[in-house]
Scaffold this motif. Structure first.
Motif, PDB file in Angstrom:
ATOM      1  N   ASP A   7       0.893  -1.217   0.000  1.00  0.00           N
ATOM      2  CA  ASP A   7      -0.005  -0.158   0.045  1.00  0.00           C
ATOM      3  C   ASP A   7       0.870   1.313   0.009  1.00  0.00           C
ATOM      4  N   LEU A   8       0.366   2.417  -0.569  1.00  0.00           N
ATOM      5  CA  LEU A   8       0.875   3.750  -0.432  1.00  0.00           C
ATOM      6  C   LEU A   8       1.141   4.051   0.931  1.00  0.00           C
ATOM      7  N   PRO A   9       2.400   4.489   1.311  1.00  0.00           N
ATOM      8  CA  PRO A   9       2.701   5.059   2.513  1.00  0.00           C
ATOM      9  C   PRO A   9       1.748   6.283   2.983  1.00  0.00           C
ATOM     10  N   ARG A  10       1.332   6.030   4.157  1.00  0.00           N
ATOM     11  CA  ARG A  10       0.394   7.341   4.731  1.00  0.00           C
ATOM     12  C   ARG A  10       0.987   8.051   5.835  1.00  0.00           C
ATOM     13  N   SER A  11       2.377   7.576   6.406  1.00  0.00           N
ATOM     14  CA  SER A  11       3.129   8.315   7.402  1.00  0.00           C
ATOM     15  C   SER A  11       4.629   8.198   7.103  1.00  0.00           C
ATOM     16  N   GLU A  12       5.147   8.885   7.848  1.00  0.00           N
ATOM     17  CA  GLU A  12       7.050   9.039   7.824  1.00  0.00           C
ATOM     18  C   GLU A  12       7.281   7.610   7.973  1.00  0.00           C
ATOM     19  N   LYS A  13       6.831   7.033   9.091  1.00  0.00           N
ATOM     20  CA  LYS A  13       7.129   5.519   9.375  1.00  0.00           C
ATOM     21  C   LYS A  13       7.194   4.603   8.227  1.00  0.00           C
ATOM     22  N   GLN A  14       6.054   4.595   7.757  1.00  0.00           N
ATOM     23  CA  GLN A  14       5.636   3.547   6.427  1.00  0.00           C
ATOM     24  C   GLN A  14       6.653   3.941   5.232  1.00  0.00           C
ATOM     25  N   PHE A  15       6.822   5.200   5.143  1.00  0.00           N
ATOM     26  CA  PHE A  15       7.591   5.682   3.967  1.00  0.00           C
ATOM     27  C   PHE A  15       9.045   5.089   4.189  1.00  0.00           C
ATOM     28  N   ILE A  16       9.720   5.359   5.278  1.00  0.00           N
ATOM     29  CA  ILE A  16      10.822   4.733   5.877  1.00  0.00           C
ATOM     30  C   ILE A  16      11.068   3.253   5.765  1.00  0.00           C
ATOM     31  N   GLU A  17      10.117   2.613   6.045  1.00  0.00           N
ATOM     32  CA  GLU A  17      10.132   0.992   5.958  1.00  0.00           C
ATOM     33  C   GLU A  17       9.995   0.697   4.578  1.00  0.00           C
ATOM     34  N   LEU A  18       9.260   1.389   3.647  1.00  0.00           N
ATOM     35  CA  LEU A  18       9.291   1.032   2.162  1.00  0.00           C
ATOM     36  C   LEU A  18      10.836   1.293   1.651  1.00  0.00           C
ATOM     37  N   LYS A  19      11.285   2.447   1.808  1.00  0.00           N
ATOM     38  CA  LYS A  19      12.600   2.791   1.555  1.00  0.00           C
ATOM     39  C   LYS A  19      13.715   1.927   1.816  1.00  0.00           C
ATOM     40  N   GLN A  20      13.515   1.336   3.052  1.00  0.00           N
ATOM     41  CA  GLN A  20      14.464   0.452   3.618  1.00  0.00           C
ATOM     42  C   GLN A  20      14.713  -1.048   2.872  1.00  0.00           C
ATOM     43  N   ARG A  21      13.266  -1.203   2.336  1.00  0.00           N
ATOM     44  CA  ARG A  21      12.955  -2.524   1.688  1.00  0.00           C
ATOM     45  C   ARG A  21      13.497  -2.512   0.519  1.00  0.00           C
ATOM     46  N   ALA A  22      13.284  -1.455  -0.279  1.00  0.00           N
ATOM     47  CA  ALA A  22      13.845  -1.350  -1.601  1.00  0.00           C
ATOM     48  C   ALA A  22      15.037  -1.767  -2.375  1.00  0.00           C
ATOM     49  N   PRO A  23      16.176  -1.700  -1.516  1.00  0.00           N
ATOM     50  CA  PRO A  23      17.432  -2.051  -2.065  1.00  0.00           C
ATOM     51  C   PRO A  23      17.443  -3.782  -2.266  1.00  0.00           C
ATOM     52  N   ALA A  24      16.675  -4.353  -1.297  1.00  0.00           N
ATOM     53  CA  ALA A  24      16.849  -5.945  -1.403  1.00  0.00           C
ATOM     54  C   ALA A  24      15.943  -6.031  -2.638  1.00  0.00           C
ATOM     55  N   ARG A  25      15.196  -5.425  -2.858  1.00  0.00           N
ATOM     56  CA  ARG A  25      14.047  -5.732  -4.221  1.00  0.00           C
ATOM     57  C   ARG A  25      14.924  -5.345  -5.429  1.00  0.00           C
ATOM     58  N   LEU A  26      15.889  -4.318  -5.411  1.00  0.00           N
ATOM     59  CA  LEU A  26      16.399  -3.742  -6.647  1.00  0.00           C
ATOM     60  C   LEU A  26      16.763  -4.826  -7.779  1.00  0.00           C
ATOM     61  N   PRO A  27      17.817  -5.649  -7.329  1.00  0.00           N
ATOM     62  CA  PRO A  27      18.351  -6.757  -8.197  1.00  0.00           C
ATOM     63  C   PRO A  27      17.107  -7.648  -8.954  1.00  0.00           C
ATOM     64  N   ALA A  28      16.350  -8.133  -8.236  1.00  0.00           N
ATOM     65  CA  ALA A  28      15.285  -9.027  -8.824  1.00  0.00           C
ATOM     66  C   ALA A  28      14.268  -8.254  -9.774  1.00  0.00           C
TER      67      ALA A  28
END
Length: 208
Positions: free
Chosen positions: A36-57
């Motif tokens: 889901d789209l982030p609705r808070s700064e906390k959710q945004f940070i969680e998505l940002k931290q998750r992104a690098p692991a997803r990038l290669p695939a």
């Protein structure tokens, strides 16, 4: 393989625009995925931290799909460029279809789950052109239904665009229309679900 992709898609997407589109699509998918789209700064940070692991695939997956898309686009474009007067009606319809599938920004705009089907849709264009000469009557029989459904979609899509509206059912209708083309003109490529003009008519009625 950016140079190869750029060469195969050069008739419709400039190399710099293609590169940016691919980067945007990869970033978008790696950052958001199916979350889901982030609705808070906390959710945004969680998505940002998750992104690098997803990038290669994500990068590998998108570039693999882009390679298949570009190859089929190059083949279909070549067939359209050599289509004679006898194919004028069909070629015009196929060019318009191809323009709705491949355009500047298409890799970012096309939903991830639909991207994998683009090579099949484009290959369907090539097969339709190849098969037309052996049975023009069959193509002519189905063409009016496709034209009518396509006209309805384009008019509604333009109306929604001007009103800044997004209708998920219209989006579903748009992709079912591509599957209907496969069903009618390139049956050997198969569709993932049963599809017919009647099914699209029923879906359209539900949207009224």
């Amino acid at each position: 393989n950016l140079n190869q992709l750029a060469m195969q898609l050069r008739s419709t997407i400039a190399p710099d625009a293609l590169k940016q589109d691919l980067l945007d699509a990869i970033t978008d998918r790696a950052f958001f995925g199916d979350d889901d789209l982030p609705r808070s700064e906390k959710q945004f940070i969680e998505l940002k931290q998750r992104a690098p692991a997803r990038l290669p695939a994500v990068s590998t997956g998108l570039l693999r799909m882009a390679d298949d898309i570009a190859k089929e686009y190059f083949t279909a474009s070549a067939k359209l460029n050599t289509a004679g007067p006898a194919l004028a009606r069909v070629a015009t319809d196929c060019r318009n279809q191809l323009a709705r599938l491949i355009y500047k920004g298409c890799f970012t705009a096309t939903p991830w789950e639909r991207m994998q089907h683009l090579p099949r849709y484009i290959k369907g264009i090539s097969l339709r052109l190849e098969k037309y000469a052996s049975n023009p009557e069959r193509d002519g029989k189905h063409a009016p239904a496709i034209a009518g459904l396509t006209k309805r979609y384009e008019e509604r899509a333009e109306k929604n665009r001007k009103a800044h509206l997004y209708d998920t059912r219209l989006d579903e209708f748009r992709w079912m229309l591509e599957e209907l083309r496969i069903s009618l003109f390139a049956q050997e490529l198969k569709t993932p679900m049963p599809v017919s003009a009647k099914r699209l008519e029923k879906l359209w009625e539900s949207m009224q």
